[in-house]
Motif scaffolding. Structure first.
Motif, PDB file in Angstrom:
ATOM      1  N   ALA A 245       0.827  -1.211   0.000  1.00 27.62           N
ATOM      2  CA  ALA A 245       0.000   0.000   0.000  1.00 27.62           C
ATOM      3  C   ALA A 245       0.860   1.260   0.000  1.00 27.62           C
ATOM      4  N   ARG A 246       1.984   1.216   0.685  1.00 29.65           N
ATOM      5  CA  ARG A 246       2.877   2.386   0.731  1.00 29.65           C
ATOM      6  C   ARG A 246       3.563   2.636  -0.607  1.00 29.65           C
ATOM      7  N   THR A 247       3.650   1.630  -1.462  1.00 32.26           N
ATOM      8  CA  THR A 247       4.427   1.773  -2.687  1.00 32.26           C
ATOM      9  C   THR A 247       3.621   2.250  -3.884  1.00 32.26           C
ATOM     10  N   THR A 248       2.322   2.287  -3.777  1.00 34.70           N
ATOM     11  CA  THR A 248       1.509   2.689  -4.921  1.00 34.70           C
ATOM     12  C   THR A 248       0.936   4.091  -4.724  1.00 34.70           C
ATOM     13  N   ASN A 249       0.749   4.790  -5.841  1.00 37.79           N
ATOM     14  CA  ASN A 249       0.129   6.111  -5.771  1.00 37.79           C
ATOM     15  C   ASN A 249      -1.352   6.055  -6.137  1.00 37.79           C
ATOM     16  N   ASP A 250      -1.877   4.857  -6.283  1.00 37.37           N
ATOM     17  CA  ASP A 250      -3.279   4.654  -6.632  1.00 37.37           C
ATOM     18  C   ASP A 250      -4.093   4.456  -5.342  1.00 37.37           C
ATOM     19  N   PRO A 251      -4.887   5.451  -4.944  1.00 36.42           N
ATOM     20  CA  PRO A 251      -5.642   5.348  -3.690  1.00 36.42           C
ATOM     21  C   PRO A 251      -6.566   4.135  -3.629  1.00 36.42           C
ATOM     22  N   ALA A 252      -7.198   3.793  -4.748  1.00 41.04           N
ATOM     23  CA  ALA A 252      -8.111   2.639  -4.746  1.00 41.04           C
ATOM     24  C   ALA A 252      -7.327   1.347  -4.517  1.00 41.04           C
ATOM     25  N   LEU A 253      -6.175   1.233  -5.133  1.00 42.89           N
ATOM     26  CA  LEU A 253      -5.352   0.044  -4.939  1.00 42.89           C
ATOM     27  C   LEU A 253      -4.828  -0.018  -3.511  1.00 42.89           C
TER      28      LEU A 253
END
Length: 191
Positions: A164-172
């Motif tokens: 979760a910390r590595t993605t910039n996609d809020p939904a993901l």
């Protein structure tokens, strides 16, 4: 001028807290002793009254998470192991914790740094893993595969937050944590 023993304890705690925050934000290699001491409001010379090395401070910062985090304060009033395990899963994977970098658990904030660190930081990290596993294991009294389940829950919680910390996609980010939460909670159910 001599200081009372509690002054030394308080000063050490300030250094550890400053280090924990800075390591979480920037990583071990990027943070200097001077930065830590400035953040703690102290001089570099004071560092060596409390620690022999940056590695020793790093280990203390990792270990401090067991007492300075939102889980410790929330857990104080819970005496039911199953309720405590559920609370830990919910809080660990929450929006509140994800968004507060200063309170990130070293298990997901610092794994690469710790893997390259010395033995003392690795031991502190190992102790955190064992402590978290113990919380989950305690909720599974009488379950034959309790150790495996507890370690799987730790893996789900930590892995869910790492991803979760590595993605910039809020939904993901939400989906990864929700999936990890769902699976971890399902492991607490005794069939």
């Amino acid at each position: 001028m001599s200081y009372r023993p509690e002054h030394k304890i308080q000063t050490r705690a300030r250094i550890v807290e400053a280090a924990r925050r800075l390591f979480n934000r920037h990583g071990f290699e990027q943070v200097t002793i001077d930065q830590i001491m400035a953040d703690a409001g102290l001089t570099r010379g004071a560092f060596y009254h409390h620690f022999e090395s940056k590695d020793q401070l790093y280990a203390a910062a990792v270990s401090s998470f067991t007492t300075c985090n939102p889980f410790a304060s929330a857990a104080q009033d819970i005496d039911d192991p199953l309720r405590l395990a559920r609370m830990l899963i919910d809080l660990y994977l929450s929006d509140e914790v994800l968004e507060n970098i200063d309170m990130h658990c070293p298990l997901y904030a610092l794994p690469s740094d710790v893997a390259r660190a010395g033995l003392a930081p690795q031991q502190a990290y190992t102790d955190l893993i064992r402590g978290m596993s113990h919380v989950y294991r305690s909720a599974l009294t009488g379950v034959r595969d309790a150790d495996r389940r507890a370690q799987t829950m730790v893996s789900l919680c930590v892995g869910g937050m790492v991803l979760a910390r590595t993605t910039n996609d809020p939904a993901l980010r939400r989906s990864l944590r929700a999936s990890a939460r769902h699976q971890a909670l399902s492991l607490l159910k005794v069939h």
